[in-house]
Each structure stands twice: as structure tokens, then as C-alpha cells.
Design a protein around this motif. Structure first.
Motif, short mmCIF file in Angstrom:
data_model
loop_
_atom_site.label_atom_id
_atom_site.label_comp_id
_atom_site.label_asym_id
_atom_site.label_seq_id
_atom_site.Cartn_x
_atom_site.Cartn_y
_atom_site.Cartn_z
N VAL A 180 0.85 -1.20 0.00
CA VAL A 180 0.00 0.00 0.00
C VAL A 180 0.88 1.25 0.00
N ARG A 181 0.57 2.20 -0.89
CA ARG A 181 1.23 3.50 -0.86
C ARG A 181 0.33 4.46 -0.08
N ARG A 182 0.86 4.97 1.02
CA ARG A 182 0.07 5.88 1.86
C ARG A 182 -0.08 7.25 1.18
N ALA A 183 -1.11 7.97 1.57
CA ALA A 183 -1.33 9.33 1.05
C ALA A 183 -0.45 10.28 1.86
N THR A 184 0.84 10.29 1.54
CA THR A 184 1.84 10.97 2.38
C THR A 184 1.71 12.50 2.37
N HIS A 185 1.06 13.07 1.36
CA HIS A 185 0.95 14.53 1.29
C HIS A 185 -0.41 15.04 1.78
N ALA A 186 -1.28 14.09 2.19
CA ALA A 186 -2.59 14.50 2.76
C ALA A 186 -2.34 15.17 4.11
N GLY A 187 -3.10 16.25 4.35
CA GLY A 187 -2.94 16.97 5.61
C GLY A 187 -1.95 18.11 5.51
N SER A 188 -1.19 18.16 4.40
CA SER A 188 -0.27 19.29 4.18
C SER A 188 -0.50 19.91 2.80
N TRP A 189 -0.41 19.11 1.75
CA TRP A 189 -0.61 19.63 0.39
C TRP A 189 -2.09 19.69 0.02
N TYR A 190 -2.90 18.89 0.69
CA TYR A 190 -4.35 18.90 0.47
C TYR A 190 -5.02 18.34 1.72
N ASN A 191 -6.33 18.50 1.81
CA ASN A 191 -7.09 18.14 3.01
C ASN A 191 -7.09 16.63 3.24
N ASP A 192 -6.88 16.21 4.49
CA ASP A 192 -6.88 14.77 4.78
C ASP A 192 -8.23 14.26 5.26
N SER A 193 -9.22 15.16 5.33
CA SER A 193 -10.59 14.73 5.65
C SER A 193 -11.32 14.41 4.35
N SER B 46 5.31 1.35 -9.85
CA SER B 46 5.18 1.16 -8.41
C SER B 46 5.33 -0.31 -8.04
N THR B 47 5.80 -0.57 -6.83
CA THR B 47 5.86 -1.95 -6.32
C THR B 47 4.65 -2.27 -5.44
N THR B 48 3.73 -1.32 -5.32
CA THR B 48 2.56 -1.52 -4.45
C THR B 48 1.37 -2.03 -5.26
N GLU B 49 0.29 -2.36 -4.56
CA GLU B 49 -0.93 -2.84 -5.22
C GLU B 49 -2.05 -1.81 -5.18
N LYS B 50 -1.97 -0.92 -4.20
CA LYS B 50 -3.00 0.12 -4.15
C LYS B 50 -2.45 1.41 -3.58
N TYR B 51 -3.06 2.52 -4.02
CA TYR B 51 -2.70 3.87 -3.55
C TYR B 51 -3.85 4.38 -2.69
N GLN B 52 -3.53 4.84 -1.49
CA GLN B 52 -4.57 5.38 -0.62
C GLN B 52 -4.88 6.83 -0.97
N THR B 53 -6.15 7.20 -0.82
CA THR B 53 -6.55 8.62 -0.85
C THR B 53 -7.54 8.82 0.29
N PRO B 54 -7.77 10.07 0.73
CA PRO B 54 -8.76 10.30 1.78
C PRO B 54 -10.19 9.93 1.34
N LEU B 55 -10.42 9.75 0.02
CA LEU B 55 -11.76 9.38 -0.46
C LEU B 55 -11.93 7.86 -0.46
N PHE B 56 -11.11 7.17 -1.24
CA PHE B 56 -11.07 5.70 -1.22
C PHE B 56 -9.79 5.24 -1.89
#
Length: 296
Positions: A4-17, A88-98
Motif C-alpha cells: 500500500v502507498r500511503r497518502a503521504t501529502h494528505a494533511g499538508s498539500w491537500y485536506n486529509d478529511s 510502483s511496487t505496491t498494489e493500491k494507492y490510498q486517498t482520503p476518499l477511497f
């Protein structure tokens, strides 16, 4: 290895809610005008949403979710030197939406060409050029939430020959009406902190000179001219960070034309903005543009 790739820029570059982010994206999308034809590819910026979120809506407005099964995202590498492209070596990318799921079948096809390497999870999570598009993709595709996949591609510092190579290689996917290509790029980075201070005083204020320079490049992109775009970059050294993803797109279009499939294509920019209006050498700004490739 994390899948899983975390949404590492959520909460700073864009809203994490998720709720607040959805509301913000809807507000921007509602203000953007529609074109007659849906986009097969878009160019949109990747800065913090405070600066360019509204500009991005003028590209994402033209995505028809009912047609799209897979979304290719081509973003420039900001942190690692890369002479080709990486997956990417991951299977999914996280976003605050889904969460967005990577298309393993397409990845297999791309790896089989021998033209793609892996990016480490650290490279993946520190890079913002792909991540900044994920909330918008999730928002415009939410009606098809589990019915589409993503194909993230990190693009290195490519020679014109390599841009042509990747353009040919990816052209069959662009020709597929179930594909959407997202090309991640800001435009001119102007000011001493970007080591770029070209100023044509005949255009008026500094910000007007920057706009004239950007629009000269945008005109060439609208003409879908890969050779002209390479020459423009050599002549003016404009600091367009997504120049190589744009170069791949223009070469994709060129390869489709040369195949003689009879596709009619047009490209149109729908929005241009700057983070601030520079008037002196002490100032700095980044330009943003939104544009759409349409098949007719």
C-alpha cells in the motif's frame, strides 16, 4: 514490502478529511465549464491544492467516468535520477476518499517490454507528482468506484528518442477508448529560487512575459507537435517540470497518427493561472495549466 502507498501529502498539500476534500473538489468542478467531447487525456498541475486545485478542475471536468476503465498517470520524478520510466511496487494507492487499485495486468505488459524499472516505496511515497492527482481521479470516478484501475508511471529525464520510444509503446493504450491518460505538469517556475529569471520586457510586466512564454509552449502542445515542443524547450529553457510526460503524450499522439487509423484528435487548453503575479526579480511564481486531448 508494503503493498500500500500511503497518502503521504494528505494533511499538508491537500485536506486529509475525505468529506471536506470531496466538498472542496466538488466546488471547483462545479465552477468549471464543460467541453463538447470527453477527454481521452488531460494535462493538469501537481502543486498544493491551495495554489492549483481550482485550475485542475478545468481538466478533470471533462472526464467521462462511464467510459473509463483504467487511468494512466504519468508524473515527473522530482527526487530520484531516472533515465527511463519506473512502476510502483505496491498494489493500491490510498486517498482520503477511497483506495485506488493498480492494474497488475497492464503492469505485467509494461514490464514485459523491458523498458520499465521499479521505484522503491520510499521514492513512491516521497514523490508528489502522481499523488496530487489521486483525489481528483477518485472524485470524478467515484460513481465507478470498484470498476476501474490505475497505472502510475514515474517518468525520468528522457531524451527526445526515449520520449518517442515510450510514446510508441503507450500509444495503443491511449488509442483505447476505455483509457484516460493524466499528464502531471506545472508550467514555468520563475524566480531566483528556481534559477530561472528570463524576462522579455516587450511583453510588459514580468508576469506577462511569463504568460507569453508559457502560452507559446501551450500553442505547440495544442498543435500536438512533439518535435516543435522539444525545440521550444531547447530555445527557451522554460522550467516546465512535466516536460517529459508531455513529450510522451505528444509522441503517443504522433504514433497513433502514423498508424493511419483515421482517428481525429484535438487538444485544447481550458485554463491558465499563476501562483502570484511577479513584478520584480525578487518575486517568484509557478504557472499552472489545464488541458484536454479529445478524440472525435
Amino acid at each position: 514490502m508494503s503493498k500500500v502507498r500511503r497518502a503521504t501529502h494528505a494533511g499538508s498539500w491537500y485536506n486529509d478529511s475525505g468529506d471536506e476534500l470531496r466538498h472542496q473538489l466538488e466546488g471547483w468542478l462545479n465552477k468549471a465549464k464543460s467541453l463538447q467531447h470527453p477527454a481521452r487525456a488531460i494535462i493538469a498541475p501537481h502543486a498544493g491544492y491551495y495554489y492549483c486545485g481550482s485550475c485542475g478542475a478545468h481538466a478533470y471536468k471533462h472526464v467521462d467516468a462511464t467510459r473509463v476503465k483504467r487511468v494512466f498517470i504519468l508524473g515527473p520524478s522530482h527526487h530520484v535520477r531516472l533515465s527511463g520510466c519506473a512502476l510502483s511496487t505496491t498494489e493500491k494507492y490510498q486517498t482520503p476518499l477511497f483506495d485506488l487499485h493498480i492494474d497488475s495486468k497492464i503492469y505485467e505488459e509494461l514490464y514485459a517490454t523491458g523498458s520499465f524499472e521499479n521505484m522503491s516505496l520510499d521514492t513512491d511515497e516521497s514523490e508528489h507528482s502522481i499523488e496530487m492527482h489521486l483525489p481528483y481521479i477518485a472524485k470524478v470516478m467515484e460513481s465507478r468506484r470498484d470498476e476501474f484501475t490505475i497505472v502510475p508511471i514515474l517518468v525520468g529525464s528522457l531524451s527526445p528518442e526515449k520520449e518517442q520510444h515510450y510514446g510508441k509503446l503507450l500509444s495503443r493504450y491511449l488509442a483505447d477508448p476505455e483509457s484516460l491518460f493524466v499528464i502531471s505538469s506545472d508550467f514555468c517556475h520563475w524566480g531566483r529560487r528556481f534559477h530561472y529569471t528570463d524576462y522579455d520586457q516587450t511583453k510588459g510586466e514580468v508576469w506577462q512575459s511569463i504568460e507569453a512564454l508559457d502560452k507559446k509552449g501551450m500553442d505547440i502542445i495544442e498543435k500536438m507537435d512533439p518535435v516543435g515542443f522539444t525545440k521550444y524547450l531547447l530555445d527557451y529553457q522554460n522550467t516546465i517540470c512535466g516536460r517529459h510526460p508531455i513529450g510522451i503524450l505528444l509522441n503517443c499522439i504522433d504514433a497513433i497518427r502514423k498508424n493511419g487509423n483515421g482517428y481525429k484528435m484535438s487538444f485544447k487548453f481550458t485554463k491558465y493561472s499563476q501562483s502570484s503575479q511577479c513584478t520584480s526579480l525578487q518575486d517568484s511564481s509557478v504557472s499552472y495549466a489545464a488541458g484536454c486531448l479529445m478524440f472525435h
